[in-house]
Design an enzyme around this catalytic site. Structure first.
Site, PDB file in Angstrom:
ATOM      1  N   HIS A  70       0.853  -1.193   0.000  1.00  0.00           N
ATOM      2  CA  HIS A  70       0.000   0.000   0.000  1.00  0.00           C
ATOM      3  C   HIS A  70       0.879   1.230   0.000  1.00  0.00           C
ATOM      4  CE1 HIS A  70      -3.099   2.895   1.134  1.00  0.00           C
ATOM      5  NE2 HIS A  70      -3.924   2.023   0.610  1.00  0.00           N
ATOM      6  N   GLU A  83      -7.871  -5.188  -0.219  1.00  0.00           N
ATOM      7  CA  GLU A  83      -8.435  -6.005  -1.295  1.00  0.00           C
ATOM      8  C   GLU A  83      -8.375  -7.495  -0.988  1.00  0.00           C
ATOM      9  OE1 GLU A  83     -10.044  -4.189  -3.085  1.00  0.00           O
ATOM     10  OE2 GLU A  83      -8.940  -2.960  -4.517  1.00  0.00           O
TER      11      GLU A  83
HETATM   12  N1  ACO Z   1       4.003  -7.640  -4.582  1.00  0.00           N
HETATM   13  C1  ACO Z   1       5.321  -7.624  -4.911  1.00  0.00           C
HETATM   14  N2  ACO Z   1       6.073  -6.507  -4.939  1.00  0.00           N
HETATM   15  C2  ACO Z   1       5.463  -5.353  -4.631  1.00  0.00           C
HETATM   16  C3  ACO Z   1       4.094  -5.287  -4.270  1.00  0.00           C
HETATM   17  C4  ACO Z   1       3.373  -6.489  -4.248  1.00  0.00           C
HETATM   18  N3  ACO Z   1       2.073  -6.524  -3.932  1.00  0.00           N
HETATM   19  N4  ACO Z   1       3.771  -4.009  -4.008  1.00  0.00           N
HETATM   20  C5  ACO Z   1       4.877  -3.280  -4.210  1.00  0.00           C
HETATM   21  N5  ACO Z   1       5.903  -4.094  -4.582  1.00  0.00           N
HETATM   22  C6  ACO Z   1       7.267  -3.693  -4.902  1.00  0.00           C
HETATM   23  C7  ACO Z   1       7.316  -3.109  -6.307  1.00  0.00           C
HETATM   24  O1  ACO Z   1       7.561  -4.089  -7.298  1.00  0.00           O
HETATM   25  C8  ACO Z   1       8.463  -2.114  -6.197  1.00  0.00           C
HETATM   26  O2  ACO Z   1       9.675  -2.801  -6.304  1.00  0.00           O
HETATM   27  P1  ACO Z   1      10.935  -2.080  -7.061  1.00  0.00           P
HETATM   28  O3  ACO Z   1      11.298  -0.923  -6.172  1.00  0.00           O
HETATM   29  O4  ACO Z   1      11.971  -3.154  -7.093  1.00  0.00           O
HETATM   30  O5  ACO Z   1      10.460  -1.660  -8.414  1.00  0.00           O
HETATM   31  C9  ACO Z   1       8.363  -1.624  -4.748  1.00  0.00           C
HETATM   32  O6  ACO Z   1       7.649  -2.637  -4.024  1.00  0.00           O
HETATM   33  C10 ACO Z   1       7.585  -0.328  -4.652  1.00  0.00           C
HETATM   34  O7  ACO Z   1       6.415  -0.393  -5.439  1.00  0.00           O
HETATM   35  P2  ACO Z   1       5.610   0.896  -5.894  1.00  0.00           P
HETATM   36  O8  ACO Z   1       4.651   0.513  -6.970  1.00  0.00           O
HETATM   37  O9  ACO Z   1       6.528   2.028  -6.168  1.00  0.00           O
HETATM   38  O10 ACO Z   1       4.857   1.252  -4.548  1.00  0.00           O
HETATM   39  P3  ACO Z   1       3.478   1.958  -4.397  1.00  0.00           P
HETATM   40  O11 ACO Z   1       3.438   2.568  -3.079  1.00  0.00           O
HETATM   41  O12 ACO Z   1       3.197   2.848  -5.554  1.00  0.00           O
HETATM   42  O13 ACO Z   1       2.519   0.683  -4.487  1.00  0.00           O
HETATM   43  C11 ACO Z   1       0.531  -0.521  -4.689  1.00  0.00           C
HETATM   44  C12 ACO Z   1       1.281   0.566  -3.910  1.00  0.00           C
HETATM   45  C13 ACO Z   1       0.243  -0.015  -6.091  1.00  0.00           C
HETATM   46  C14 ACO Z   1      -0.792  -0.827  -3.993  1.00  0.00           C
HETATM   47  C15 ACO Z   1       1.411  -1.806  -4.744  1.00  0.00           C
HETATM   48  O14 ACO Z   1       1.733  -2.247  -3.457  1.00  0.00           O
HETATM   49  C16 ACO Z   1       0.767  -2.930  -5.557  1.00  0.00           C
HETATM   50  O15 ACO Z   1       0.865  -2.933  -6.782  1.00  0.00           O
HETATM   51  N6  ACO Z   1       0.058  -3.892  -4.879  1.00  0.00           N
HETATM   52  C17 ACO Z   1      -0.589  -4.976  -5.586  1.00  0.00           C
HETATM   53  C18 ACO Z   1      -1.940  -4.509  -6.157  1.00  0.00           C
HETATM   54  C19 ACO Z   1      -2.974  -4.280  -5.086  1.00  0.00           C
HETATM   55  O16 ACO Z   1      -3.103  -5.054  -4.147  1.00  0.00           O
HETATM   56  N7  ACO Z   1      -3.753  -3.207  -5.275  1.00  0.00           N
HETATM   57  C20 ACO Z   1      -4.777  -2.789  -4.333  1.00  0.00           C
HETATM   58  C21 ACO Z   1      -4.290  -1.650  -3.502  1.00  0.00           C
HETATM   59  S1  ACO Z   1      -5.440  -1.182  -2.242  1.00  0.00           S
HETATM   60  C22 ACO Z   1      -6.444  -0.038  -2.973  1.00  0.00           C
HETATM   61  O17 ACO Z   1      -6.071   0.719  -3.833  1.00  0.00           O
HETATM   62  C23 ACO Z   1      -7.847  -0.003  -2.588  1.00  0.00           C
END
Ligand code: ACO
Length: 367
Positions: A251, A306
């Protein structure tokens, strides 16, 4: 990307709000001071709507106004291909409603209630139309809360009370969440003095993506593919090695477990619709958290809303393509509350970009 460009606007404060506190460090979510676990356990979504729109806990039991779909909205829904995503159908219904109703600036709480009440009726109507069934008469569900109305609008039957309660708690948990991407979209649109229906249409579009509201059906796919906790470790290691993200984890704001995930896990446990499925989710969550900590030791990646939303929505009997529409219907409360706040004391939202394209140059020869 140059280090001084914050392309995700992380940590940027773009509004003051009295609507909700999202405390990412402590894993706390408050709606106007009230804690989300208490609201999910003891409140009701329709009263939460009153709290979000009007600022105080309603003293009387509030039920949203009835939403009879107008011929214009029904014609718009009937005109869509039956194969279209129900979330697109919901966005279309909001758009047709706004076009017909002409919601003038500034937005009002009465307009907000109309849009919030429209959601269950519109999603239910489309779910039936694509199955060659007639939409139900919404007068039959006037006595129900918004979440139960969604179940009634889909099935045409009086909902099972335990399922209605579970979906109501889900709606409560998803009603509002600070300046997330879809709410920010609604505020940007409102900041131009555009109408409330347009703000809600834009917000639905922002919610659609898998990084925001599109994840719960993918959580279900993920659990289906894993199938048995015995396979979880290998499956998750391979997915992470391929650079994939685990749906339902991570998140932008929460650095610990999303409090909404904790509340929804309790809702799923109380509903107990499919004990084996819930147990699989709990066991896989443990493995996923362990492997995510290994995978990104410097970045806390914890369970988000989620994950257990998927279990609750499955438990109340929604098809997977209705998960995100249910989220959108619930979140219409937060979107419209923020739009009212933005209209009240916000300014035009207009950030800058830095141009890094070619210098001024002549058109190619011959043009
Ligand atoms: N699984 C694996 N790796 C992850 C995940 C995950 N669920 N979430 C983040 N990371 C990693 C990314 O790959 C990234 O790695 P890198 O630095 O090597 O490229 C690092 O963590 C940072 O990721 P960002 O996308 O920059 O972080 P952000 O804060 O933007 O991400 C997000 C938040 C989009 C929710 C992310 O955690 C994600 O994609 N989760 C999976 C999708 C999900 O569950 N979405 C629902 C969110 S809740 C809502 O919106 C209601």
């Amino acid at each position: 990307m140059p280090s001084d460009v914050n392309s995700g606007l992380e940590g940027v404060v773009a509004a003051e709000t009295t609507i909700s506190l999202v405390d990412g460090q402590a894993g706390r979510l408050l709606y106007r001071g009230y804690e989300i676990g208490d609201l999910a356990a003891h409140g009701s979504y329709d009263r939460v709507v009153g709290l979000l729109l009007d600022g105080e806990w309603p003293l009387r039991d509030e039920v949203l106004p009835p939403a009879e779909l107008s011929p214009t909205v029904l014609a718009a829904l009937r005109g869509l291909p039956t194969s279209c995503a129900p979330l697109d159908a919901l966005r279309t219904a909001f758009s047709a409603f706004g076009a017909e109703r002409r919601m003038d600036w500034p937005p009002t709480a009465a307009q907000a209630r109309e849009l919030i009440a429209l959601g269950p009726a519109a999603v239910g109507a489309f779910a039936r139309l694509r199955d060659n069934k007639q939409p139900v008469n919404s007068a039959e569900s006037e006595h129900l809360g918004a979440a139960a109305r969604l179940l009634h609008a889909i099935t045409g039957e009086e909902p099972d009370p335990a399922k209605a309660r579970a979906l109501d708690a889900y709606f409560t948990v998803c009603a509002e969440h600070g300046l997330n991407a879809s709410t920010f979209t609604a505020r940007v649109i409102t900041s131009t003095q555009s109408d409330l229906a347009s703000a809600v249409c834009g917000a639905v579009g922002a919610l659609k993506g898998r990084l925001h509201g599109g994840a719960p059906s993918e959580v279900r796919d993920q659990l289906t593919q894993i199938g048995d906790v015995e396979h979880a470790e290998v499956w998750i290691r391979e997915a992470l090695a391929r650079g994939e993200r685990l749906m339902g984890f991570g998140h932008r704001v929460y650095k610990t477990m999303d409090p909404r995930a904790a509340a929804l896990r309790q809702v799923a446990e109380r509903l107990a619709a499919d004990a084996d499925w819930l147990q699989l989710a709990i066991d896989v969550e443990d493995v996923a958290l362990r492997l995510l900590a290994e995978h990104k030791p410097d970045r806390p990646l914890k369970t988000n809303v989620e994950y257990y939303a998927s279990i609750v929505l499955d438990g109340v009997g929604l098809l997977t393509d209705l998960y995100t529409p249910a989220f959108a219907v619930a979140r219409t409360a937060g979107w419209t509350a923020h739009a009212l706040e933005q209209a009240d004391h916000g300014r035009l939202i207009r950030p800058d970009s830095r141009y890094v394209g070619p210098e001024q140059r002549p058109l190619p020869a011959g043009v």
